[in-house]
Write a protein that holds these residues in place. Structure first.
Motif, PDB file in Angstrom:
ATOM      1  N   THR A  65       0.842  -1.199   0.000  1.00 15.66           N
ATOM      2  CA  THR A  65       0.000   0.000   0.000  1.00 15.66           C
ATOM      3  C   THR A  65       0.871   1.241   0.000  1.00 15.66           C
ATOM      4  O   THR A  65       2.056   1.185   0.345  1.00 15.66           O
ATOM      5  CB  THR A  65      -0.965  -0.003   1.211  1.00 15.66           C
ATOM      6  N   ASP A  66       0.259   2.360  -0.346  1.00 12.93           N
ATOM      7  CA  ASP A  66       0.971   3.635  -0.283  1.00 12.93           C
ATOM      8  C   ASP A  66       0.767   4.250   1.105  1.00 12.93           C
ATOM      9  O   ASP A  66       0.105   3.668   1.961  1.00 12.93           O
ATOM     10  CB  ASP A  66       0.510   4.578  -1.401  1.00 12.93           C
ATOM     11  N   SER A  67       1.313   5.424   1.314  1.00 10.66           N
ATOM     12  CA  SER A  67       1.262   6.025   2.654  1.00 10.66           C
ATOM     13  C   SER A  67      -0.165   6.367   3.075  1.00 10.66           C
ATOM     14  O   SER A  67      -0.525   6.214   4.240  1.00 10.66           O
ATOM     15  CB  SER A  67       2.158   7.264   2.741  1.00 10.66           C
ATOM     16  N   ASP A  68      -1.008   6.817   2.142  1.00  8.21           N
ATOM     17  CA  ASP A  68      -2.400   7.110   2.473  1.00  8.21           C
ATOM     18  C   ASP A  68      -3.135   5.830   2.883  1.00  8.21           C
ATOM     19  O   ASP A  68      -3.849   5.808   3.885  1.00  8.21           O
ATOM     20  CB  ASP A  68      -3.102   7.768   1.278  1.00  8.21           C
ATOM     21  N   GLY A  69      -2.929   4.771   2.130  1.00 14.66           N
ATOM     22  CA  GLY A  69      -3.547   3.494   2.475  1.00 14.66           C
ATOM     23  C   GLY A  69      -3.068   2.977   3.813  1.00 14.66           C
ATOM     24  O   GLY A  69      -3.857   2.472   4.622  1.00 14.66           O
ATOM     25  N   TRP A  70      -1.760   3.132   4.078  1.00 16.22           N
ATOM     26  CA  TRP A  70      -1.227   2.668   5.356  1.00 16.22           C
ATOM     27  C   TRP A  70      -1.848   3.426   6.519  1.00 16.22           C
ATOM     28  O   TRP A  70      -2.121   2.857   7.570  1.00 16.22           O
ATOM     29  CB  TRP A  70       0.293   2.756   5.401  1.00 16.22           C
ATOM     30  N   ASP A  71      -2.088   4.723   6.347  1.00 15.93           N
ATOM     31  CA  ASP A  71      -2.740   5.498   7.409  1.00 15.93           C
ATOM     32  C   ASP A  71      -4.082   4.881   7.783  1.00 15.93           C
ATOM     33  O   ASP A  71      -4.405   4.740   8.963  1.00 15.93           O
ATOM     34  CB  ASP A  71      -2.943   6.954   6.977  1.00 15.93           C
ATOM     35  N   HIS A  72      -4.862   4.496   6.780  1.00 14.29           N
ATOM     36  CA  HIS A  72      -6.172   3.884   7.040  1.00 14.29           C
ATOM     37  C   HIS A  72      -6.017   2.495   7.669  1.00 14.29           C
ATOM     38  O   HIS A  72      -6.706   2.170   8.635  1.00 14.29           O
ATOM     39  CB  HIS A  72      -6.987   3.786   5.753  1.00 14.29           C
ATOM     40  N   ILE A  73      -5.136   1.695   7.116  1.00 12.15           N
ATOM     41  CA  ILE A  73      -4.928   0.339   7.625  1.00 12.15           C
ATOM     42  C   ILE A  73      -4.422   0.389   9.056  1.00 12.15           C
ATOM     43  O   ILE A  73      -4.888  -0.354   9.930  1.00 12.15           O
ATOM     44  CB  ILE A  73      -3.959  -0.434   6.709  1.00 12.15           C
ATOM     45  N   GLN A  74      -3.479   1.274   9.318  1.00 15.44           N
ATOM     46  CA  GLN A  74      -2.890   1.392  10.653  1.00 15.44           C
ATOM     47  C   GLN A  74      -3.936   1.766  11.696  1.00 15.44           C
ATOM     48  O   GLN A  74      -3.944   1.227  12.797  1.00 15.44           O
ATOM     49  CB  GLN A  74      -1.774   2.437  10.608  1.00 15.44           C
ATOM     50  N   ASP A  75      -4.846   2.668  11.346  1.00  7.61           N
ATOM     51  CA  ASP A  75      -5.921   3.037  12.279  1.00  7.61           C
ATOM     52  C   ASP A  75      -6.747   1.814  12.656  1.00  7.61           C
ATOM     53  O   ASP A  75      -7.035   1.579  13.829  1.00  7.61           O
ATOM     54  CB  ASP A  75      -6.840   4.099  11.668  1.00  7.61           C
ATOM     55  N   HIS A  76      -7.125   1.022  11.669  1.00 15.31           N
ATOM     56  CA  HIS A  76      -7.909  -0.182  11.931  1.00 15.31           C
ATOM     57  C   HIS A  76      -7.091  -1.219  12.694  1.00 15.31           C
ATOM     58  O   HIS A  76      -7.629  -1.924  13.559  1.00 15.31           O
ATOM     59  CB  HIS A  76      -8.445  -0.779  10.637  1.00 15.31           C
ATOM     60  N   LEU A  77      -5.824  -1.295  12.392  1.00 14.33           N
ATOM     61  CA  LEU A  77      -4.939  -2.232  13.086  1.00 14.33           C
ATOM     62  C   LEU A  77      -4.879  -1.911  14.571  1.00 14.33           C
ATOM     63  O   LEU A  77      -5.070  -2.801  15.420  1.00 14.33           O
ATOM     64  CB  LEU A  77      -3.538  -2.183  12.469  1.00 14.33           C
ATOM     65  N   PHE A  78      -4.638  -0.666  14.911  1.00 12.64           N
ATOM     66  CA  PHE A  78      -4.555  -0.285  16.319  1.00 12.64           C
ATOM     67  C   PHE A  78      -5.887  -0.471  17.036  1.00 12.64           C
ATOM     68  O   PHE A  78      -5.922  -0.942  18.165  1.00 12.64           O
ATOM     69  CB  PHE A  78      -4.034   1.144  16.477  1.00 12.64           C
ATOM     70  N   ASP A  79      -6.988  -0.139  16.358  1.00 12.59           N
ATOM     71  CA  ASP A  79      -8.305  -0.372  16.949  1.00 12.59           C
ATOM     72  C   ASP A  79      -8.503  -1.854  17.256  1.00 12.59           C
ATOM     73  O   ASP A  79      -8.985  -2.216  18.329  1.00 12.59           O
ATOM     74  CB  ASP A  79      -9.427   0.105  16.022  1.00 12.59           C
ATOM     75  N   HIS A  80      -8.123  -2.702  16.320  1.00 12.49           N
ATOM     76  CA  HIS A  80      -8.279  -4.147  16.508  1.00 12.49           C
ATOM     77  C   HIS A  80      -7.418  -4.657  17.669  1.00 12.49           C
ATOM     78  O   HIS A  80      -7.881  -5.445  18.492  1.00 12.49           O
ATOM     79  CB  HIS A  80      -7.925  -4.894  15.223  1.00 12.49           C
ATOM     80  N   ILE A  81      -6.189  -4.187  17.744  1.00  9.63           N
ATOM     81  CA  ILE A  81      -5.300  -4.628  18.826  1.00  9.63           C
ATOM     82  C   ILE A  81      -5.854  -4.197  20.177  1.00  9.63           C
ATOM     83  O   ILE A  81      -5.846  -4.977  21.137  1.00  9.63           O
ATOM     84  CB  ILE A  81      -3.863  -4.090  18.604  1.00  9.63           C
ATOM     85  N   ILE A  82      -6.346  -2.987  20.257  1.00 11.47           N
ATOM     86  CA  ILE A  82      -6.929  -2.496  21.513  1.00 11.47           C
ATOM     87  C   ILE A  82      -8.180  -3.305  21.880  1.00 11.47           C
ATOM     88  O   ILE A  82      -8.362  -3.693  23.027  1.00 11.47           O
ATOM     89  CB  ILE A  82      -7.244  -0.992  21.421  1.00 11.47           C
ATOM     90  N   GLU A  83      -9.021  -3.575  20.890  1.00 11.11           N
ATOM     91  CA  GLU A  83     -10.264  -4.325  21.150  1.00 11.11           C
ATOM     92  C   GLU A  83      -9.988  -5.748  21.613  1.00 11.11           C
ATOM     93  O   GLU A  83     -10.770  -6.302  22.390  1.00 11.11           O
ATOM     94  CB  GLU A  83     -11.109  -4.383  19.870  1.00 11.11           C
ATOM     95  N   THR A  84      -8.914  -6.350  21.127  1.00 15.02           N
ATOM     96  CA  THR A  84      -8.643  -7.758  21.444  1.00 15.02           C
ATOM     97  C   THR A  84      -7.640  -7.943  22.564  1.00 15.02           C
ATOM     98  O   THR A  84      -7.369  -9.079  22.957  1.00 15.02           O
ATOM     99  CB  THR A  84      -8.158  -8.502  20.188  1.00 15.02           C
ATOM    100  N   ALA A  85      -7.104  -6.853  23.097  1.00 16.32           N
ATOM    101  CA  ALA A  85      -6.131  -6.951  24.181  1.00 16.32           C
ATOM    102  C   ALA A  85      -6.829  -7.411  25.473  1.00 16.32           C
ATOM    103  O   ALA A  85      -7.961  -7.004  25.744  1.00 16.32           O
ATOM    104  CB  ALA A  85      -5.457  -5.604  24.424  1.00 16.32           C
ATOM    105  N   PRO A  86      -6.156  -8.259  26.241  1.00 17.72           N
ATOM    106  CA  PRO A  86      -6.743  -8.656  27.526  1.00 17.72           C
ATOM    107  C   PRO A  86      -6.879  -7.435  28.421  1.00 17.72           C
ATOM    108  O   PRO A  86      -5.983  -6.598  28.489  1.00 17.72           O
ATOM    109  CB  PRO A  86      -5.732  -9.642  28.094  1.00 17.72           C
ATOM    110  N   HIS A  87      -8.017  -7.319  29.064  1.00 18.04           N
ATOM    111  CA  HIS A  87      -8.277  -6.172  29.938  1.00 18.04           C
ATOM    112  C   HIS A  87      -7.884  -6.513  31.374  1.00 18.04           C
ATOM    113  O   HIS A  87      -8.229  -7.570  31.891  1.00 18.04           O
ATOM    114  CB  HIS A  87      -9.755  -5.769  29.893  1.00 18.04           C
ATOM    115  N   LYS A  88      -7.149  -5.619  31.984  1.00 20.21           N
ATOM    116  CA  LYS A  88      -6.758  -5.792  33.379  1.00 20.21           C
ATOM    117  C   LYS A  88      -7.723  -4.987  34.250  1.00 20.21           C
ATOM    118  O   LYS A  88      -8.067  -3.866  33.933  1.00 20.21           O
ATOM    119  CB  LYS A  88      -5.323  -5.308  33.616  1.00 20.21           C
ATOM    120  N   GLU A  89      -8.106  -5.591  35.327  1.00 22.36           N
ATOM    121  CA  GLU A  89      -9.035  -4.887  36.225  1.00 22.36           C
ATOM    122  C   GLU A  89      -8.356  -4.506  37.502  1.00 22.36           C
ATOM    123  O   GLU A  89      -7.426  -4.996  37.944  1.00 22.36           O
ATOM    124  CB  GLU A  89     -10.234  -5.782  36.528  1.00 22.36           C
TER     125      GLU A  89
END
Length: 89
Positions: A65-89
């Motif tokens: 991908t180009d830099s514009d595409g990576w910006d979009h992919i990276q946003d979704h990537l970080f969202d996914h990692i945060i959503e699937t990360a184990p939550h500590k209480e």
């Protein structure tokens, strides 16, 4: 061309597009980059509009991908990692 990000190589095509799985591997330590990429494409199919494929010497078509595409992919990537990360209480 190749650069290292956190000691992980990230390849680029001659026209400056980056190899998506390489970039994911460099940013998402602890996750299998190919599996993460497949999951991301399945959950967020709109990112496919930013993906091209480059045939490497081993005859495999690698997602790039180009830099514009990576910006979009990276946003979704970080969202996914945060959503699937184990939550500590």
């Amino acid at each position: 061309m190749q650069i290292k990000l956190d000691e992980m190589p990230v390849r680029f095509t001659s026209d400056g597009k980056l190899y998506i799985v390489d970039a994911i591997a460099a940013l998402a330590g602890g996750h299998e980059p190919k599996d993460l990429w497949e999951t991301l494409k399945r959950k967020k199919p709109l990112i496919n509009q930013y993906v091209d494929y480059h045939h490497t010497d081993d005859k495999h078509a690698r997602p790039i991908t180009d830099s514009d595409g990576w910006d979009h992919i990276q946003d979704h990537l970080f969202d996914h990692i945060i959503e699937t990360a184990p939550h500590k209480e």
